[in-house]
Design a protein around this motif. Structure first.
Motif, mmCIF file in Angstrom:
data_model
loop_
_atom_site.group_PDB
_atom_site.id
_atom_site.type_symbol
_atom_site.label_atom_id
_atom_site.label_comp_id
_atom_site.label_asym_id
_atom_site.label_seq_id
_atom_site.Cartn_x
_atom_site.Cartn_y
_atom_site.Cartn_z
ATOM 1 N N ASP A 104 71.681 -0.345 23.984
ATOM 2 C CA ASP A 104 70.896 -1.546 23.680
ATOM 3 C C ASP A 104 70.177 -2.082 24.910
ATOM 4 N N THR A 105 70.450 -1.497 26.059
ATOM 5 C CA THR A 105 69.794 -1.922 27.290
ATOM 6 C C THR A 105 68.289 -1.729 27.189
ATOM 7 N N ALA A 106 67.550 -2.810 27.409
ATOM 8 C CA ALA A 106 66.093 -2.769 27.256
ATOM 9 C C ALA A 106 65.525 -4.126 27.633
ATOM 10 N N VAL A 107 64.212 -4.163 27.757
ATOM 11 C CA VAL A 107 63.517 -5.447 27.806
ATOM 12 C C VAL A 107 63.200 -5.825 26.367
ATOM 13 N N TYR A 108 63.593 -7.033 26.009
ATOM 14 C CA TYR A 108 63.391 -7.521 24.646
ATOM 15 C C TYR A 108 62.219 -8.501 24.639
ATOM 16 N N TYR A 109 61.321 -8.290 23.696
ATOM 17 C CA TYR A 109 60.125 -9.102 23.567
ATOM 18 C C TYR A 109 60.109 -9.784 22.207
ATOM 19 N N CYS A 110 59.797 -11.066 22.186
ATOM 20 C CA CYS A 110 59.549 -11.683 20.898
ATOM 21 C C CYS A 110 58.060 -11.586 20.594
ATOM 22 N N ALA A 111 57.748 -11.639 19.309
ATOM 23 C CA ALA A 111 56.370 -11.464 18.866
ATOM 24 C C ALA A 111 56.136 -12.272 17.606
ATOM 25 N N ALA A 112 54.877 -12.594 17.366
ATOM 26 C CA ALA A 112 54.517 -13.404 16.208
ATOM 27 C C ALA A 112 53.314 -12.808 15.507
ATOM 28 N N GLY A 113 53.380 -12.778 14.189
ATOM 29 C CA GLY A 113 52.257 -12.312 13.380
ATOM 30 C C GLY A 113 52.029 -13.266 12.232
ATOM 31 N N ARG A 114 50.839 -13.841 12.153
ATOM 32 C CA ARG A 114 50.592 -14.871 11.148
ATOM 33 C C ARG A 114 50.443 -14.276 9.762
ATOM 34 N N PHE A 115 51.174 -14.872 8.834
ATOM 35 C CA PHE A 115 51.129 -14.513 7.419
ATOM 36 C C PHE A 115 51.471 -13.038 7.166
ATOM 37 N N LEU A 131 54.954 -17.669 23.970
ATOM 38 C CA LEU A 131 56.238 -17.326 23.387
ATOM 39 C C LEU A 131 57.185 -17.135 24.563
ATOM 40 N N GLN A 132 58.102 -18.062 24.723
ATOM 41 C CA GLN A 132 58.979 -18.069 25.890
ATOM 42 C C GLN A 132 60.349 -17.560 25.493
ATOM 43 N N ALA A 133 60.643 -16.309 25.898
ATOM 44 C CA ALA A 133 61.929 -15.701 25.576
ATOM 45 C C ALA A 133 62.942 -15.995 26.671
ATOM 46 N N SER A 134 64.177 -16.162 26.268
ATOM 47 C CA SER A 134 65.262 -16.402 27.220
ATOM 48 C C SER A 134 66.558 -15.884 26.634
ATOM 49 N N VAL A 158 54.817 -7.696 6.784
ATOM 50 C CA VAL A 158 55.411 -6.654 7.607
ATOM 51 C C VAL A 158 54.917 -6.880 9.028
ATOM 52 N N MET A 159 55.841 -6.890 9.982
ATOM 53 C CA MET A 159 55.430 -7.193 11.348
ATOM 54 C C MET A 159 54.454 -6.164 11.893
ATOM 55 N N GLY A 160 54.743 -4.877 11.692
ATOM 56 C CA GLY A 160 53.869 -3.843 12.225
ATOM 57 C C GLY A 160 54.000 -3.718 13.732
ATOM 58 N N ASP A 161 53.147 -2.891 14.311
ATOM 59 C CA ASP A 161 53.199 -2.595 15.736
ATOM 60 C C ASP A 161 52.302 -3.495 16.573
ATOM 61 N N GLU A 162 51.456 -4.248 15.931
ATOM 62 C CA GLU A 162 50.497 -5.050 16.688
ATOM 63 C C GLU A 162 50.532 -6.493 16.215
ATOM 64 N N PRO A 163 51.516 -7.247 16.668
ATOM 65 C CA PRO A 163 51.564 -8.678 16.334
ATOM 66 C C PRO A 163 50.376 -9.424 16.933
ATOM 67 N N ASP A 164 50.232 -10.637 16.516
ATOM 68 C CA ASP A 164 49.150 -11.460 17.056
ATOM 69 C C ASP A 164 49.453 -11.927 18.474
ATOM 70 N N TYR A 165 50.711 -12.199 18.747
ATOM 71 C CA TYR A 165 51.106 -12.720 20.059
ATOM 72 C C TYR A 165 52.414 -12.066 20.521
ATOM 73 N N TRP A 166 52.512 -11.926 21.840
ATOM 74 C CA TRP A 166 53.715 -11.383 22.482
ATOM 75 C C TRP A 166 54.285 -12.388 23.468
ATOM 76 N N GLY A 167 55.619 -12.369 23.583
ATOM 77 C CA GLY A 167 56.278 -13.104 24.649
ATOM 78 C C GLY A 167 56.360 -12.240 25.896
ATOM 79 N N GLN A 168 56.938 -12.812 26.959
ATOM 80 C CA GLN A 168 56.942 -12.129 28.253
ATOM 81 C C GLN A 168 58.100 -11.161 28.430
ATOM 82 N N GLY A 169 59.069 -11.170 27.585
ATOM 83 C CA GLY A 169 60.187 -10.250 27.703
ATOM 84 C C GLY A 169 61.359 -10.813 28.458
ATOM 85 N N THR A 170 62.542 -10.404 28.038
ATOM 86 C CA THR A 170 63.777 -10.770 28.727
ATOM 87 C C THR A 170 64.652 -9.526 28.779
#
Length: 121
Positions: free
Chosen positions: A89-100, A3-6, A103-115
């Motif tokens: 709003d200053t922070a590192v922002y991470y994208c995440a993915a959760g299959r099916f 997951l490539q965040a930019s 509710v996203m929840g706190d523990e997605p299946d995959y994380w991006g590296q952050g921007t």
């Protein structure tokens, strides 16, 4: 899986940024996608998510009316349009993915590296 965040950067208060997250997920359309953020000294929080099945969205109260999450399944990309940015709003922002996920929840299946997003006052 990647997951490539930019799109992060430095912006003045009141400004806008658009974050993008390109995913190498083979079945991207079956993943609920989300954006989390973590500010220094604070816990990570879910900012916004978009459901895989009906594109329903969730927003944290702190960003409602200012941020918009969207997705392009053909491009396997999720976006976060951030308007009226504030120093908090200053922070590192991470994208995440959760299959099916419904509710996203706190523990997605995959994380991006952050921007990093930095909002100056």
């Amino acid at each position: 899986v990647q997951l490539q965040a930019s799109g992060g950067g430095l912006v003045q208060a009141g400004g806008s940024l658009r974050l993008s997250c390109a995913a190498s997920l083979r079945t991207f359309s079956s993943y609920t996608m989300g954006w989390f953020r973590q500010a220094p000294g604070k816990e990570r929080e879910l900012v916004a998510s978009i459901i895989w099945s009906d594109a329903g969205t969730y927003y944290a109260n702190s960003v409602k009316g200012r941020f918009t999450i969207s997705r392009d399944n053909a491009k396997k990309t999720v976006y976060l349009q951030m308007n009226s940015l504030q120093p908090e709003d200053t922070a590192v922002y991470y994208c995440a993915a959760g299959r099916f996920r419904t509710v996203m929840g706190d523990e997605p299946d995959y994380w991006g590296q952050g921007t990093l997003v930095t909002v100056s006052s």
